[in-house]
Design a protein around this motif. Structure first.
Motif, PDB file in Angstrom:
ATOM      1  N   LEU A 428       0.832  -1.193   0.000  1.00 58.86           N
ATOM      2  CA  LEU A 428       0.000   0.000   0.000  1.00 58.86           C
ATOM      3  C   LEU A 428       0.873   1.251   0.000  1.00 58.86           C
ATOM      4  O   LEU A 428       1.941   1.278   0.618  1.00 58.86           O
ATOM      5  CB  LEU A 428      -0.924  -0.011   1.213  1.00 58.86           C
ATOM      6  CG  LEU A 428      -1.937  -1.165   1.257  1.00 58.86           C
ATOM      7  CD1 LEU A 428      -2.604  -1.245   2.621  1.00 58.86           C
ATOM      8  CD2 LEU A 428      -2.978  -0.992   0.158  1.00 58.86           C
ATOM      9  N   SER A 429       0.404   2.283  -0.676  1.00 59.19           N
ATOM     10  CA  SER A 429       1.203   3.502  -0.802  1.00 59.19           C
ATOM     11  C   SER A 429       0.315   4.715  -0.598  1.00 59.19           C
ATOM     12  O   SER A 429      -0.825   4.616  -0.159  1.00 59.19           O
ATOM     13  CB  SER A 429       1.882   3.545  -2.178  1.00 59.19           C
ATOM     14  OG  SER A 429       0.905   3.488  -3.205  1.00 59.19           O
ATOM     15  N   ASN A 451       4.638  -1.229   4.631  1.00 55.87           N
ATOM     16  CA  ASN A 451       4.014  -0.851   3.383  1.00 55.87           C
ATOM     17  C   ASN A 451       4.889   0.208   2.721  1.00 55.87           C
ATOM     18  O   ASN A 451       6.096   0.271   2.993  1.00 55.87           O
ATOM     19  CB  ASN A 451       2.587  -0.337   3.625  1.00 55.87           C
ATOM     20  CG  ASN A 451       1.590  -1.468   3.786  1.00 55.87           C
ATOM     21  OD1 ASN A 451       1.189  -2.099   2.813  1.00 55.87           O
ATOM     22  ND2 ASN A 451       1.178  -1.735   5.028  1.00 55.87           N
ATOM     23  N   ALA A 452       4.300   1.029   1.875  1.00 53.44           N
ATOM     24  CA  ALA A 452       5.074   2.079   1.196  1.00 53.44           C
ATOM     25  C   ALA A 452       4.416   3.442   1.388  1.00 53.44           C
ATOM     26  O   ALA A 452       4.477   4.305   0.500  1.00 53.44           O
ATOM     27  CB  ALA A 452       5.212   1.750  -0.287  1.00 53.44           C
ATOM     28  N   PHE A 453       3.786   3.659   2.523  1.00 53.52           N
ATOM     29  CA  PHE A 453       3.185   4.956   2.819  1.00 53.52           C
ATOM     30  C   PHE A 453       4.288   6.019   2.922  1.00 53.52           C
ATOM     31  O   PHE A 453       5.390   5.734   3.431  1.00 53.52           O
ATOM     32  CB  PHE A 453       2.405   4.898   4.133  1.00 53.52           C
ATOM     33  CG  PHE A 453       1.155   4.057   4.056  1.00 53.52           C
ATOM     34  CD1 PHE A 453       0.068   4.471   3.301  1.00 53.52           C
ATOM     35  CD2 PHE A 453       1.068   2.856   4.741  1.00 53.52           C
ATOM     36  CE1 PHE A 453      -1.081   3.703   3.229  1.00 53.52           C
ATOM     37  CE2 PHE A 453      -0.071   2.075   4.675  1.00 53.52           C
ATOM     38  CZ  PHE A 453      -1.157   2.494   3.906  1.00 53.52           C
ATOM     39  N   ASN A 475       7.897   2.088   6.812  1.00 56.26           N
ATOM     40  CA  ASN A 475       7.284   2.788   5.693  1.00 56.26           C
ATOM     41  C   ASN A 475       8.261   3.864   5.235  1.00 56.26           C
ATOM     42  O   ASN A 475       9.458   3.807   5.557  1.00 56.26           O
ATOM     43  CB  ASN A 475       5.938   3.385   6.106  1.00 56.26           C
ATOM     44  CG  ASN A 475       4.827   2.355   6.131  1.00 56.26           C
ATOM     45  OD1 ASN A 475       4.302   1.965   5.090  1.00 56.26           O
ATOM     46  ND2 ASN A 475       4.454   1.894   7.321  1.00 56.26           N
ATOM     47  N   ASN A 476       7.789   4.837   4.483  1.00 53.34           N
ATOM     48  CA  ASN A 476       8.642   5.930   4.016  1.00 53.34           C
ATOM     49  C   ASN A 476       8.150   7.267   4.559  1.00 53.34           C
ATOM     50  O   ASN A 476       8.229   8.295   3.877  1.00 53.34           O
ATOM     51  CB  ASN A 476       8.669   5.965   2.479  1.00 53.34           C
ATOM     52  CG  ASN A 476       9.290   4.718   1.885  1.00 53.34           C
ATOM     53  OD1 ASN A 476      10.323   4.247   2.355  1.00 53.34           O
ATOM     54  ND2 ASN A 476       8.654   4.171   0.860  1.00 53.34           N
ATOM     55  N   ASN A 510      13.164   1.627   9.129  1.00 54.06           N
ATOM     56  CA  ASN A 510      11.923   2.074   9.749  1.00 54.06           C
ATOM     57  C   ASN A 510      11.314   3.170   8.884  1.00 54.06           C
ATOM     58  O   ASN A 510      10.864   2.903   7.781  1.00 54.06           O
ATOM     59  CB  ASN A 510      12.203   2.552  11.173  1.00 54.06           C
ATOM     60  CG  ASN A 510      11.036   2.278  12.063  1.00 54.06           C
ATOM     61  OD1 ASN A 510       9.917   2.247  11.616  1.00 54.06           O
ATOM     62  ND2 ASN A 510      11.291   2.082  13.322  1.00 54.06           N
ATOM     63  N   ASN A 511      11.333   4.425   9.318  1.00 56.25           N
ATOM     64  CA  ASN A 511      10.806   5.528   8.529  1.00 56.25           C
ATOM     65  C   ASN A 511      11.892   6.589   8.386  1.00 56.25           C
ATOM     66  O   ASN A 511      13.076   6.318   8.591  1.00 56.25           O
ATOM     67  CB  ASN A 511       9.547   6.090   9.193  1.00 56.25           C
ATOM     68  CG  ASN A 511       8.352   5.177   8.998  1.00 56.25           C
ATOM     69  OD1 ASN A 511       7.861   5.016   7.891  1.00 56.25           O
ATOM     70  ND2 ASN A 511       7.877   4.570  10.072  1.00 56.25           N
TER      71      ASN A 511
END
Length: 741
Positions: A428-429, A451-453, A475-476, A510-511
């Protein structure tokens, strides 16, 4: 006279009736809020026949006088969790007329005496959820008219035949010939299910769940034609499932889940089970082998066949099951799609678990009553179906470990009843929508991990007033942590937590959070786990983190934190996991309290840190004027301020010099010497006890050890009457050991 005050919201003490002169009396005070001991006047009414005081707040001992009420036939004290009694006292005599005895969920303890078999009028016995231990006496087999027996949730051991054998007192010497319901869940029974069970022809219910039973399920169980409930889950039963069980025409519930059963399940296993409503066979190694046109004779409400081999296609016989409310086909080797007819015949479905299969995306629009949906660990792909938004009663949604991609559909905001949303481990983004904050007033668990949020964390998430678990790791995401997160009210509250979905990752990406850790995060006093590792967070660790006294895991590793480690972290008594490595922290580690439970790896890759548990000594450690923080890092001070390095030095030299004068006095007047040494002995023992009262952590053990050395030296000198020169050497050596340690 009958006095019925059942469920009248009464509270306080139990008042006596207007008069104690009755020819007979039924007293029913169940389901109220009485908080008191069982009153003394109760055992003085010799004509009492029926006493019901279940589900109240009674406490104290069950009066032994109850057993002497010669006309008492019914006693129900169930669900008074603070009532207590010893079996050896309660059942040694009396209870001559008792027919119904319910002491479930109290604190009856000890082992049942053999005299328990004298209660020959008993038809109903419930001693569940107590602390009864050892084995049940074989004399229980004398209860020839007993109809219901519940011994669940106790500390009973032994095998089944040891306490249910027939006796000469019962007709045809059969064990418990009138027994209809036998409930013995979770009491550590072991051995095999014995032959005698099939002699109980009146049995309607058998529950032996969560014990240590092993061996096969007896084929002869199929001869119990009155059986309606058979619960054998959570044991170590092996072999195949007997086909004879398919002859139990009255069977409503069959539960053999969580055993070690193997082999085929055929149509014969269900041939006459037309009354079956609950079928649970999960967590075994069973394979369903039926013809493609087989239609079961039953209409089940609850069907749990998880981990049974049902595939590869969705079972066509399910087309006949139009009353299913709860369905678990997880890990059932099903591949492909769920046919449309299934959704058409499932209007009553409230629980659906199809996880760990190889399913295609389903259409769920018709399941408007669905409460729990688990489609995790499948091969679901594409965007999350917008039809999920048509399930208004959904409370728990699990879509983890799939291949869903794209943005979160706006239709999800219609799921206003959601309490759990697990979308982790997908592709998911997009950004986390701001409407999350207002769309889910009851959401307690939100998992978006792996995910790829991207983008910043929306401050609106702080409006999730019920949120207790937020997992957004890997995520990002960028930006700083919103200050408003300190307003997450449910995490501020202490006492109700969801931990099962939290996993703390310490090695993976992580982020990309930046900025500082806001002081407001300390408002989350109920937080259990905080993982901000592998980000770009800078600034200092807030001193106020000590307010988060429920914190059990703290990972701030691989960031850009600077400054010293707050000494207040040592007061986090529940902290069991800590990682501050790979930052820019400096100064002495406050190695006291809870901090002494962590090792060097939790502080590495901080070039400026020094002191235990790191091998790097802090500058100025040899300087007598170094400050108290550096002394703390070497565990050379204590809260009482008495036993620091200078004290040990002065103790050794002062004791050595000062002993010369008293020595000559004491050897001249021996009685004075005895008084003096007794006094010193008393002082030393008092100091030792004071140390233990203050609590001992890892950092204090070394000083305690030296104090004990001192006590041993002193007593050794006293007993052996050493000369002053020897005493000077011992004391000086003792002081030097403490300084160099």
């Amino acid at each position: 006279m009958e006095l019925h005050l059942y469920s009248r919201q009464l509270f306080g003490n139990i008042p006596p009736p207007p008069s104690l002169n009755f020819t007979s009396l039924v007293l029913d005070l169940s389901d109220n809020s009485f908080v008191s001991k069982i009153p003394d006047w109760l055992v003085n009414i010799s004509t009492l026949q029926h006493i019901g005081i279940s589900n109240n707040g009674l406490y104290g001992k069950i009066p032994l006088g109850l057993r002497d009420l010669s006309k008492l036939k019914y006693l129900n004290l169930e669900d008074n969790y603070n009532l207590t009694a010893s079996c050896s006292q309660l059942f040694t005599r009396g209870w001559e007329m008792i027919q119904v005895l319910n002491l479930g969920s109290t604190k009856v303890h000890g082992s049942l005496p053999s005299s328990f078999g004298n209660l020959t009028s008993l038809t109903y016995l419930d001693l569940s959820f107590n602390a009864i231990e050892v084995v049940i006496p074989s004399s229980i087999g004398q209860l020839c008219i007993l109809n219901m027996l519940d011994l669940s949730e106790n500390n009973i051991t032994g095998t089944l035949p040891e306490f249910l054998q027939g006796t000469d007192n019962c007709l045809f010497r059969k064990p418990l010939p009138n027994l209809e319901y036998s409930i013995m869940n979770n009491i550590q029974l072991h051995g095999k299910i014995s032959y005698w069970l099939v002699q109980l022809k009146n049995l309607a219910g058998v529950s032996l769940a969560h014990n240590l039973l092993e061996g096969p399920i007896p084929i002869s169980l199929g001869s119990l034609q009155n059986l309606m409930t058979l619960e054998l889950e959570g044991n170590k039963l092996n072999g195949t499932l007997p086909e004879s069980l398919g002859q139990l025409t009255k069977l409503l519930r069959l539960d053999v889940s969580s055993n070690q059963l193997t082999g085929m399940i055929t149509e014969g296993h269900f041939s006459k089970l037309s009354e079956l409503k609950f079928l649970l066979m999960s967590a075994n190694s069973l394979t369903l082998n039926v013809s493609s046109n087989w239609m079961p004779p039953f209409q089940v409400f609850f069907l749990d066949m998880g981990s049974c081999a049902l595939g590869p296609s969705f079972p066509p016989w399910m087309k006949s099951q139009k009353q299913v409310k709860e369905l678990d086909f997880s890990n059932a080797s099903i591949v492909g799609f769920i046919p449309n007819w299934f959704w058409d015949i499932s209007p009553h479905l409230v629980f659906l678990n199809m996880s760990h299969n190889e399913l295609d995306p389903p259409s769920l629009a018709n399941c408007i009553l669905l409460d729990v949906l688990d489609l995790g660990n499948n091969s679901l792909f594409g965007t999350i179906p917008s039809s999920l938004g048509q399930l208004p009663l959904l409370r728990s949604l699990h879509l983890k470990d799939n291949r869903f991609s794209g943005d979160l559909p706006s239709s999800l905001r219609n799921l206003s009843s959601l309490e759990t949303m697990d979308l982790g481990y997908n592709i998911l983004s997009g950004i986390i929508p701001t409407w999350f904050g207002e769309g889910f007033p009851f959401l307690r668990i939100l998992i978006l991990r792996s995910n790829a949020f991207f983008g910043e964390l929306p401050p609106e998430l702080s409006k999730l007033g019920s949120l207790q678990v937020l997992d957004i790791a890997r995520n990002n995401l960028t930006g700083s942590i919103p200050i408003s997160f300190g307003d997450l009210k449910a995490i501020v509250q202490e006492g109700h937590y969801y931990e099962e979905s939290l996993n703390v990752y310490i090695k993976d990406r992580n982020n990309n959070f930046t900025g500082i850790i806001p002081n407001e995060i300390a408002k989350l006093t109920g937080l259990l786990v905080l993982n901000l590792s592998r980000n770009h967070i800078s600034g200092q660790i807030p001193e106020t983190m000590s307010n988060m006294h429920q914190l059990s895991s703290l990972d701030l590793s691989s960031n850009r934190l600077s400054g010293t480690i707050p000494s207040s972290l040592s007061f986090l008594s529940f902290l069991g996991s800590l990682d501050l490595s790979d930052n820019n922290l400096f100064g002495a580690i406050p190695y006291t309290g809870q901090m002494t439970t962590f090792d060097a790896t939790d502080f590495t890759e901080n070039p400026g840190l020094c002191g235990p548990p790191l091998p790097v000594r802090c500058s100025g450690d040899d300087d007598s004027s170094h400050d108290s923080n550096k002394r703390h890092s070497y565990n050379d001070t204590n809260d009482d301020g008495l036993f620091d390095n200078r004290f040990y030095l002065s103790l050794g030299l002062g004791f050595a010099a000062g002993i010369l004068v008293p020595y000559f006095i004491l050897i001249i007047k021996s009685s004075w010497g005895d008084i003096y040494f007794d006094f010193v002995d008393h002082v030393v023992d008092k100091l030792s006890r004071l140390t233990h009262r203050q609590g001992i952590n890892h950092g204090q053990r070394r000083k305690i050890h030296h104090r004990r050395q001192f006590i041993c030296i002193y007593r050794y000198v006293k007993i052996n009457e050493l000369d002053p020169c020897t005493l000077i050497l011992l004391c000086t050596r003792f002081a030097s050991l403490n300084i160099l340690a």
